[in-house]
Design a protein around this motif. Structure first.
Motif, short mmCIF file in Angstrom:
data_model
loop_
_atom_site.label_atom_id
_atom_site.label_comp_id
_atom_site.label_asym_id
_atom_site.label_seq_id
_atom_site.Cartn_x
_atom_site.Cartn_y
_atom_site.Cartn_z
N ILE A 46 0.86 -1.18 0.00
CA ILE A 46 0.00 0.00 0.00
C ILE A 46 0.90 1.23 0.00
O ILE A 46 1.89 1.29 0.72
CB ILE A 46 -0.92 0.01 1.24
CG1 ILE A 46 -1.82 -1.23 1.23
CG2 ILE A 46 -1.77 1.28 1.27
CD1 ILE A 46 -2.67 -1.37 2.48
N ASP A 91 -7.49 3.99 0.37
CA ASP A 91 -6.71 2.87 0.91
C ASP A 91 -6.95 2.66 2.40
O ASP A 91 -6.53 1.65 2.96
CB ASP A 91 -5.21 3.10 0.67
CG ASP A 91 -4.81 2.91 -0.79
OD1 ASP A 91 -5.48 2.12 -1.48
OD2 ASP A 91 -3.85 3.56 -1.23
N GLU A 94 -8.60 -0.67 3.75
CA GLU A 94 -7.73 -1.84 3.65
C GLU A 94 -6.63 -1.79 4.71
O GLU A 94 -6.29 -2.82 5.31
CB GLU A 94 -7.09 -1.91 2.26
CG GLU A 94 -6.09 -3.05 2.06
CD GLU A 94 -6.69 -4.44 2.25
OE1 GLU A 94 -5.91 -5.39 2.41
OE2 GLU A 94 -7.94 -4.57 2.24
N ARG A 97 -8.26 -2.81 7.91
CA ARG A 97 -8.54 -4.26 7.93
C ARG A 97 -7.29 -5.05 8.30
O ARG A 97 -7.34 -5.95 9.13
CB ARG A 97 -9.06 -4.70 6.57
CG ARG A 97 -9.48 -6.17 6.52
CD ARG A 97 -9.77 -6.63 5.11
NE ARG A 97 -8.56 -6.72 4.32
CZ ARG A 97 -7.69 -7.75 4.38
NH1 ARG A 97 -7.91 -8.75 5.21
NH2 ARG A 97 -6.61 -7.76 3.62
N ARG A 98 -6.16 -4.70 7.69
CA ARG A 98 -4.91 -5.43 7.96
C ARG A 98 -4.45 -5.22 9.40
O ARG A 98 -3.91 -6.14 10.03
CB ARG A 98 -3.83 -4.98 6.99
CG ARG A 98 -4.13 -5.32 5.53
CD ARG A 98 -2.92 -5.07 4.67
NE ARG A 98 -3.24 -5.15 3.25
CZ ARG A 98 -2.33 -5.08 2.26
NH1 ARG A 98 -1.06 -4.95 2.57
NH2 ARG A 98 -2.71 -5.15 1.01
#
Length: 337
Positions: A46, A91, A94, A97-98
């Motif tokens: 990312i 972004d 995401e 989430r990670r």
């Protein structure tokens, strides 16, 4: 760098000394560094301009503890902090989430839009401070009080951010961690007023919440004018909204003119630092442009001097592109970057 926070506070009470001891242990802990580096690895792929983490300084923790009128160490939620700034706001889900995948227990708060913190003012008008939606913890209720009581400025979560709060193991203890995820724009806006206004202990506390609220609204529109491709109609709309903000809040802005200009100054300087990949406070962009304290002092002085040509009480009239171009040229000629 403009920093008007009182950095002289030391631990005095038994509870404050517990905070100091925990922070001292955290500075020596390899576990929390390993945790932060695991998060960094999890975010590979990312586009993240920079990723930074820190153990809160003792004077800063004691200051927050006292101003917020906390009673116990457990009330503090950011003794360890992680900040991830993404190039593109899309972004952020995401990234969140990670990060969640690396945590067991956590709470998360989406405060990315202006609407999220605009509603704080409405909550004050309606005097519904004690109303808390079912399932929402106290920390979110405190967020809605930002305009009511100065001490709550030290309790609330940062606006224009996606925040995850949790605890991470450190030996036989659990250390509170605040993970902040922001877009480049959100970081730029919030950091411009962080030490100039939010942590400004020279300012009358009765005006701080209102002034912080208004300047962030102005900066959010200025950032769009400076960085987005807009139609003339869109530009006109933002100019009009900023004009209304000045008109409706003229008294508090004008009577705190020096502070307001400091916020505008930091906004312009951060724009230049982003272009040159220079550190902003304790945050090092891209991990590349490490500078000595002496070198950064010279850079700060140069950026301040350049700003004198561009400063204006009306934020709309400050030419950010011109300032950044002159700063880049000046610092490159002087071989500072």
């Amino acid at each position: 760098m403009i920093n008007k926070m009182n950095r002289s506070m030391v631990a005095e009470t038994p509870e404050e000394k517990k905070i100091e001891k925990l922070l001292e242990e955290a500075r020596k802990s390899k576990e929390i560094i390993e945790f932060a580096e695991e998060i960094r690895e999890e975010l590979e792929g990312i586009e993240i301009p920079f990723y930074s983490y820190r153990v809160k300084k003792v004077h800063s923790a004691i200051r927050s503890f006292r101003i917020a009128k906390f009673e116990k160490l457990e009330d503090l939620h950011d003794l360890f902090g992680i900040l991830a700034v993404v190039e593109e706001e899309e972004d952020i889900p995401e990234v969140a989430r990670r990060i969640r995948n690396k945590l067991q227990d956590y709470q998360e708060y989406d405060l990315l839009t202006e609407k999220d913190w605009m509603e704080q003012k409405e909550a004050r008008k309606k005097e519904k401070f004690e109303e808390v939606a079912e399932g929402y913890p106290k920390i979110l209720a405190d967020l809605k009080r930002i305009m009511a009581h100065t001490e709550n400025l030290e309790r609330v979560l940062p606006p224009l951010s996606y925040v995850i709060v949790s605890h991470i193991p450190m030996g036989d203890k659990m250390l509170p961690v605040e993970i902040r995820i922001q877009s480049k724009a959100g970081f730029h806006i919030i950091e411009s007023s962080y030490f100039t206004l939010y942590k400004n202990d020279e300012l009358d506390p009765k005006t701080k919440g209102h002034l912080l609220f208004v300047t962030q609204q102005l900066l959010s529109r200025k950032e769009r004018l400076d960085t987005k491709k807009l139609t003339q109609q869109e530009k006109n709309k933002l100019f009009y909204e900023m004009g209304e903000l000045y008109q409706n809040n003229f008294y508090i802005l004008y009577h705190n003119r020096d502070v307001v200009l400091d916020v505008w100054r930091e906004y312009e300087k951060i724009a230049a630092k982003y272009e040159l990949q220079l550190p902003v406070y304790d945050f090092h962009f891209f991990g590349e442009k490490e500078k000595s304290e002496e070198m950064m002092e010279v850079i700060e002085q140069d950026l301040d001097e350049i700003f004198e040509e561009y400063q204006n009480f009306d934020l709309r009239k400050i030419n950010t592109r011109g300032y950044v171009e002159e700063a880049v040229l000046t610092l490159q000629v002087e071989s500072l970057v």
